[in-house]
Design a protein around this motif. Structure first.
Motif, PDB file in Angstrom:
ATOM      1  N   THR A 129       0.786  -1.292   0.010  1.00  0.00           N
ATOM      2  CA  THR A 129      -0.032   0.096   0.057  1.00  0.00           C
ATOM      3  C   THR A 129       0.785   1.255   0.099  1.00  0.00           C
ATOM      4  N   ASN A 130       0.455   2.030  -0.640  1.00  0.00           N
ATOM      5  CA  ASN A 130       1.176   3.481  -0.817  1.00  0.00           C
ATOM      6  C   ASN A 130       0.363   4.452  -1.548  1.00  0.00           C
ATOM      7  N   CYS A 131       0.812   5.788  -1.575  1.00  0.00           N
ATOM      8  CA  CYS A 131      -0.164   6.947  -1.865  1.00  0.00           C
ATOM      9  C   CYS A 131       0.921   7.874  -2.387  1.00  0.00           C
ATOM     10  N   THR A 132       0.466   9.208  -2.944  1.00  0.00           N
ATOM     11  CA  THR A 132       1.146  10.093  -3.398  1.00  0.00           C
ATOM     12  C   THR A 132       2.070  10.646  -2.414  1.00  0.00           C
ATOM     13  N   ASN A 133       1.772  10.470  -0.930  1.00  0.00           N
ATOM     14  CA  ASN A 133       2.559  11.233   0.144  1.00  0.00           C
ATOM     15  C   ASN A 133       3.457  10.093   0.598  1.00  0.00           C
ATOM     16  N   CYS A 134       3.610   8.897   0.227  1.00  0.00           N
ATOM     17  CA  CYS A 134       4.444   7.754   0.825  1.00  0.00           C
ATOM     18  C   CYS A 134       4.805   6.745  -0.135  1.00  0.00           C
ATOM     19  N   GLY A 135       5.736   5.971   0.117  1.00  0.00           N
ATOM     20  CA  GLY A 135       6.142   4.468  -0.539  1.00  0.00           C
ATOM     21  C   GLY A 135       7.249   4.868  -1.603  1.00  0.00           C
ATOM     22  N   ASP A 171      -8.474  11.799  -5.136  1.00  0.00           N
ATOM     23  CA  ASP A 171      -7.937  10.802  -4.294  1.00  0.00           C
ATOM     24  C   ASP A 171      -6.557  11.192  -3.968  1.00  0.00           C
ATOM     25  N   ARG A 172      -6.188  10.610  -2.890  1.00  0.00           N
ATOM     26  CA  ARG A 172      -4.937  10.530  -2.295  1.00  0.00           C
ATOM     27  C   ARG A 172      -3.773   9.734  -3.014  1.00  0.00           C
ATOM     28  N   ARG A 173      -4.479   8.853  -4.092  1.00  0.00           N
ATOM     29  CA  ARG A 173      -3.713   8.248  -4.649  1.00  0.00           C
ATOM     30  C   ARG A 173      -3.636   8.673  -6.387  1.00  0.00           C
TER      31      ARG A 173
HETATM   32 ZN    ZN Z   1       0.317   7.136   1.888  1.00  0.00          ZN
END
Ligand code: ZN
Ligand code: ZN
Ligand code: FE
Length: 759
Positions: A129-135, A171-173
């Motif tokens: 799992t990840n999003c534009t804020n992480c990963g 969306d965050r993603r």
């Molecule tokens: Zn995230």
């Protein structure tokens, strides 16, 4: 109501980090109309609305941008009103030749932790799992621009639900390139030590269970493999040490949460902030005095390297019983970090019981970063995951490739006002690491579209970097190692005036062909004067003297006694300390066979560590001096006498009286911690005295401290305090390592200055 229109250009790490949705929402919430887009220069924003709201918009943009973004520059321009009727995200403009800043790999964010913890969420317990804020970012990027098909995620097709997130600006993603879920993305599996897959229902729960039973795992993570076992299980830790043939070097641990950290370590506010931030380095913390972690995690140390979970996999590994895991880089000693399944299976099968693998490929392996906090500042010891390849901004520093040193190598490139230091590469002592090095240089050239006009390397004739430099078809610049150390500290602190540079480390090739390392340089970026140094001493047997500090002790003892005692008297005292093996070493020194002269401060620490009876031979770099610092009795204020000789134009610090003082103390049966403190205090005294002498000679009042020996907290803290009390302006390292990891940056600074002077 006054209406205004503002056109904003934002440069920096602003792509692939959720910048446009952030701008979209910020504009909407301030009732502003206009548009935002991505282009070759970064992000353009065109907004109009109430002037007050525009001001709020700009303040928020500057003060609270998305977590992974890094704004380098904002240009703001008032324009004629356009009367937009809505706010839109416009299609990206085609990128032309331009630098794309790439985000480092970042820790999972709180929102994603929520998602994997929520049984009703599509990402529930999903390990990628990840999003534009992480990963993942840097480690999965094969080339630019940063789009999914140019990353190792290209083999996975997003499912409908993931695509929906990817295309939804709210969306965050939105445009999260590595977005995935359990039905469309990478997955985990476990194998036994031979690589045979095991049929288990839930690989994570199964791994958790086996770790609790004391088993050892190789776990593929975000940017490489870790060797993992229950840190509170002393037997498991010992089994890992035995199998890895790593008897003493401290293991880093990962703690379940802050509460678990506080059970074993002291933690101040600065340490807590860096530990919990989104970069998640290993932080060296002071252990609590009471019986805490098993002694074999960090033998003879008072510190413990701790990090917090930074991937979904980590978060899903801990439970009520499992709160502290050994989490150490998985590699064969001396070889690069393992990052590919096949290679890991081949190399680690004799060390681990099981493998926890996955099929999201790592393109660029990146080690965990290591930091510590001294004098309330975060200090980088190893700059890698979470930090690389973030650039430093330096005006006018174009087109140079700096190859770095041979140990703790990093290299760096410069382009268009940016200096890009590589992640920690390692010791270039074998073919595998050299290949890893060359591959990374090629990768940096590719992702930053970089063509060097000049290459800079160490002046050591035998370094791997030197022969690599000579193969390259570019003009060459050579830089002395300790000058590079000081220049890296000057660059980091934006110093332009000349400084007194104190460069204390283990090894660097001197201009006279000897090994330097206890150096005082009066220098600017262009050139240096070696104004003072430790007196030369024989390094008996070269490399073996580094591995066996007792040989250095023999050398120091012989040197300090040879004017006052006969050969047989010296032999007697050496035999008392080290037995008969000391005699042939002394003979080597007397006949000057296989002995190189050195002024190394690192070797001086080694010798004293052995002389005091702390460490006679080492199994990892820096062990003798680290253990010497660990026993130090910090309340002790006494010191040993020393002699400074003025031999124009250089001051020489003679160590004979220091060694004789320690010998006397050992005979009197002094406490080791007291002797260690007296030794440290002595270094501080003569360093401060040399600085005062050099200030008198040159009028220079700025002192820069650099070199691996300044990883010693006591020395760094006390010496800078003493110098400040004597009204010096003192400059130390923060984000650039003081060890050889910073050398490439110093090389860059020096080469750049020399090129400018030529123009
Ligand atoms: Zn995230
Ligand atoms: Zn999906
Ligand atoms: Fe060095």
């Amino acid at each position: 109501m006054e209406q205004k229109r503002v056109f904003i250009k934002v440069e920096g790490i602003v792509q692939g980090v959720g910048f446009r949705p952030f701008v979209y929402n910020l504009a909407k919430s301030n009732q502003l109309n206009g548009w935002v887009n991505n282009n070759s220069e970064g992000v353009y924003i065109d907004i109009e609305g109430r002037h007050e709201k525009i001001k709020t918009f700009i303040t928020t943009l500057k003060d609270a941008p998305p977590p992974l973004s890094r704004i380098e520059d904002i240009h703001i321009e008032y324009r004629e009103l356009e009367h937009y009727s809505d706010f839109t995200i416009r299609v990206s403009e085609r990128r032309e030749e331009r630098i794309t800043l790439i985000s480092p790999d970042m820790s999972i964010c709180d929102d994603c932790i929520q998602d994997i913890s929520d049984p009703n969420n599509s990402k529930y317990r999903y390990a990628f799992t990840n999003c534009t804020n992480c990963g993942p970012r840097f480690s999965i990027i094969q080339s630019i621009p940063y789009d999914r098909d140019k990353t190792t995620m290209k083999s996975f097709q997003m499912c409908e639900s993931c695509l929906h997130e990817y295309h939804n600006p709210m969306d965050r993603r939105f445009h999260a390139q590595p977005n995935a879920c359990s039905s469309c993305g990478p997955h985990l599996w476990v194998t036994d030590a031979t690589g045979t897959p095991l049929m288990v229902e839930d690989p994570l729960l199964w791994t958790q269970d086996q770790l609790s039973k004391g088993k050892i795992f190789a776990i593929k993570g975000l940017t490489g493999f870790h060797l993992v076992c229950d840190a509170l299980n002393e037997t498991a830790v010992q089994k890992l040490r035995d199998r890895k043939k790593r008897p003493h070097k401290p293991f880093a641990v990962m703690a379940k949460d802050l509460e678990a950290v506080k059970q074993y370590c002291f933690l101040d506010a600065v340490e807590e902030a860096v530990l919990t931030g989104n970069r998640k380095p290993i932080v060296l913390l002071k252990q609590l005095a009471h019986d805490g972690v098993p002694k074999n995690i960090a033998p003879n140390q008072k510190t413990l390297g701790v990090m917090l979970p930074y991937t979904p996999i980590h978060h899903l590994l801990f439970n009520e019983e499992l709160t502290l895991l050994v989490m150490t880089s998985a590699n064969i000693t001396g070889l690069p970090l393992e990052y590919e399944n096949e290679s890991a299976l081949q190399h680690l099968s004799s060390i681990v019981d099981f493998f926890l693998l996955h099929n999201r490929d790592i393109y660029t392996p990146v080690d965990d970063s290591v930091v510590k906090v001294v004098k309330n500042e975060v200090r980088m010891l190893r700059r890698a995951r979470g930090y690389a390849p973030e650039p430093l901004r330096i005006k006018n520093i174009n087109g140079i490739l700096a190859l770095g040193p041979t140990m703790k190598n990093t290299f760096c490139i410069s382009k268009g006002d940016f200096l890009f230091p590589s992640q920690h590469i390692g010791d270039l002592e074998n073919l595998e690491t050299v290949l890893h090095y060359e591959r990374n240089i090629a990768h940096f050239q590719n992702i930053f579209d970089f063509k060097p006009t000049c290459v800079v390397s160490d002046n050591h004739p035998d370094y791997a970097t030197t022969s690599f430099a000579e193969k390259l078809p570019y003009p060459q610049i050579k830089v002395q190692h300790h000058h590079a150390h000081i220049a890296s500290c000057m660059l980091e602190n934006a110093i332009t005036d000349p400084v007194i540079g104190i460069s204390f480390d283990g090894t660097g090739y001197g201009l006279d062909g000897t090994i330097w390392g206890g150096e005082f340089l009066v220098c600017d970026y262009e050139s240096f004067m070696r104004s003072a140094h430790l007196s030369y001493i024989s390094l008996p047997g070269g490399e073996s003297a580094v591995r066996e500090p007792w040989r250095m002790a023999v050398s120091y003892i012989y040197e300090s006694l040879r004017h006052s005692l006969t050969v047989s008297e010296i032999e007697d005292s050496l035999c008392q300390l080290y037995g008969n093996k000391a005699i042939p070493v002394m003979k080597l020194i007397m006949k000057d066979v296989n002995c190189i002269p050195t002024s190394s401060m690192g070797r001086f620490f080694d010798a004293v560590s052995s002389l005091i009876g702390i460490c006679h031979s080492i199994t990892y770099e820096g062990q003798a001096s680290m253990e010497l610092e660990a026993v130090l009795e910090s309340s002790e204020t006494a010191s040993y006498p020393y002699t400074i000789e003025k031999s124009i134009p250089t001051y020489i610090i003679h160590t004979d009286r220091i060694i004789r003082g320690i010998l006397d103390d050992t005979k009197t049966g002094y406490d080791k911690g007291v002797m260690s403190a007296k030794f440290h205090n002595t270094i501080i005294h003569f360093s401060s005295e040399i600085c005062s002498l050099l200030r008198k000679d040159t009028g220079i009042n700025k002192v820069a401290l650099s070199g691996g020996v300044f990883q010693n907290n006591f020395l760094l803290e006390k010496l800078s305090n003493v110098l400040e009390t004597n009204h010096f302006q003192v400059y130390t390292h923060k984000m650039i390592p003081s060890n050889d990891g910073g050398i490439s940056i110093g090389q860059m600074a020096i080469a750049n200055k020399r090129l400018q002077t030529l123009k």
